[in-house]
Scaffold this active site. Structure first.
Site, PDB file in Angstrom:
ATOM      1  N   CYS A  54       6.352 -10.365   7.888  1.00 32.64           N
ATOM      2  CA  CYS A  54       5.417 -11.077   6.765  1.00 32.64           C
ATOM      3  C   CYS A  54       4.948 -12.215   7.354  1.00 32.64           C
ATOM      4  O   CYS A  54       5.338 -13.148   7.589  1.00 32.64           O
ATOM      5  CB  CYS A  54       6.447 -11.590   5.712  1.00 32.64           C
ATOM      6  SG  CYS A  54       5.393 -12.452   4.355  1.00 32.64           S
ATOM      7  N   GLU A  80       1.058  -6.640   3.840  1.00 29.63           N
ATOM      8  CA  GLU A  80       1.323  -5.783   4.874  1.00 29.63           C
ATOM      9  C   GLU A  80       0.361  -4.861   5.477  1.00 29.63           C
ATOM     10  O   GLU A  80      -0.272  -4.278   4.426  1.00 29.63           O
ATOM     11  CB  GLU A  80       2.639  -4.989   4.797  1.00 29.63           C
ATOM     12  CG  GLU A  80       3.920  -5.901   4.498  1.00 29.63           C
ATOM     13  CD  GLU A  80       4.303  -6.718   5.702  1.00 29.63           C
ATOM     14  OE1 GLU A  80       3.706  -6.566   6.811  1.00 29.63           O
ATOM     15  OE2 GLU A  80       5.485  -7.384   5.705  1.00 29.63           O
TER      16      GLU A  80
END
Length: 231
Positions: free
Chosen positions: A2, A103
């Site tokens: 992340c 993402e």
């Protein structure tokens, strides 16, 4: 991993939902990138939400130069890393406040961005660790954090397939335990689980979000997190 997320909610909403005071103010960030300041709540000061830099700098580092390897901490082997083990053992835990994260799907050879949000919570927290670095003369104090990761659930794995990882998202029940100084290390790390698929959703966003900055100007605007077909 992340490496980019969002925190766009108003201060009053953050203060109400987490029962804290936001220290020194916070501006909405639609594309929060490494080295930028995020908002965290620490186990040491649970009554305030304070700004720290994204990307952990250990206290023994020579300087505050960012390192991509410390953006995230893999929960399964965090105790094997000298950077993270003492932070876990000494309860240097924090809640990293967010309302979504990005993402990239790279299976086609291109970087196609998606934003992930929770269906039932407009504002939530990642499990994090934090550290404080000081210059040798003590004049500069640099606080920073890393986001814990775990195995990806199906929702995230569909996009982020290469590594099959996702940030640890805590629910309202587990947030207090992550900040508890009385919990054992084993019990603390047992909280690092994939978030339930049925409570998450993802949508594609513009590739404009791919750049953290353009020509030295931070790329941070509301349009970045809009669904692609609504732009």
């Amino acid at each position: 991993m992340c490496a980019r997320y969002t925190l766009t909610r108003a201060e009053k909403e953050i203060e109400k939902l987490f029962q804290v005071q936001v220290k020194d103010g916070f501006e909405p960030n639609y594309n929060l990138a490494p080295t930028q300041e995020g908002l965290v709540i620490t186990a040491d000061e649970p009554g305030i939400a304070q700004k720290m830099h994204f990307g952990l700098v250990p206290h023994w580092a020579e300087d505050t130069k960012p390192n991509i390897s410390t953006l995230n901490a893999k929960s399964e082997d965090v105790l094997e890393k000298k950077t993270y083990r003492p932070l876990v053992q000494h309860h240097k835990t924090c809640l990293v406040l967010a309302d979504g994260f990005y993402e990239w799907d790279k299976k086609s050879g291109k970087s196609i961005p998606y934003r992930f949000v929770l269906k039932d919570r407009p504002l939530f927290a990642f499990a994090g660790l934090w550290s404080q670095w000081k210059s040798r003369d003590g004049a500069i104090v640099y606080r920073s954090f890393t986001i814990m990761t775990t195995a990806a659930n199906e929702t995230v794995a569909k996009v982020h397939d290469p590594k099959n990882r996702m940030p640890v998202i805590l629910d309202k029940y587990t947030e207090p335990f992550w900040l508890s100084k009385d919990i054992s290390t084993a019990d603390l790390l047992s909280l690092c689980l994939p978030y339930p698929d049925e409570k998450m959703e993802a949508y594609r966003v513009s590739t404009d979000v791919n750049a953290a900055a353009t020509k030295g100007v931070i790329n941070n605007r509301p349009e970045l997190m809009l669904p692609l077909n609504s732009q």
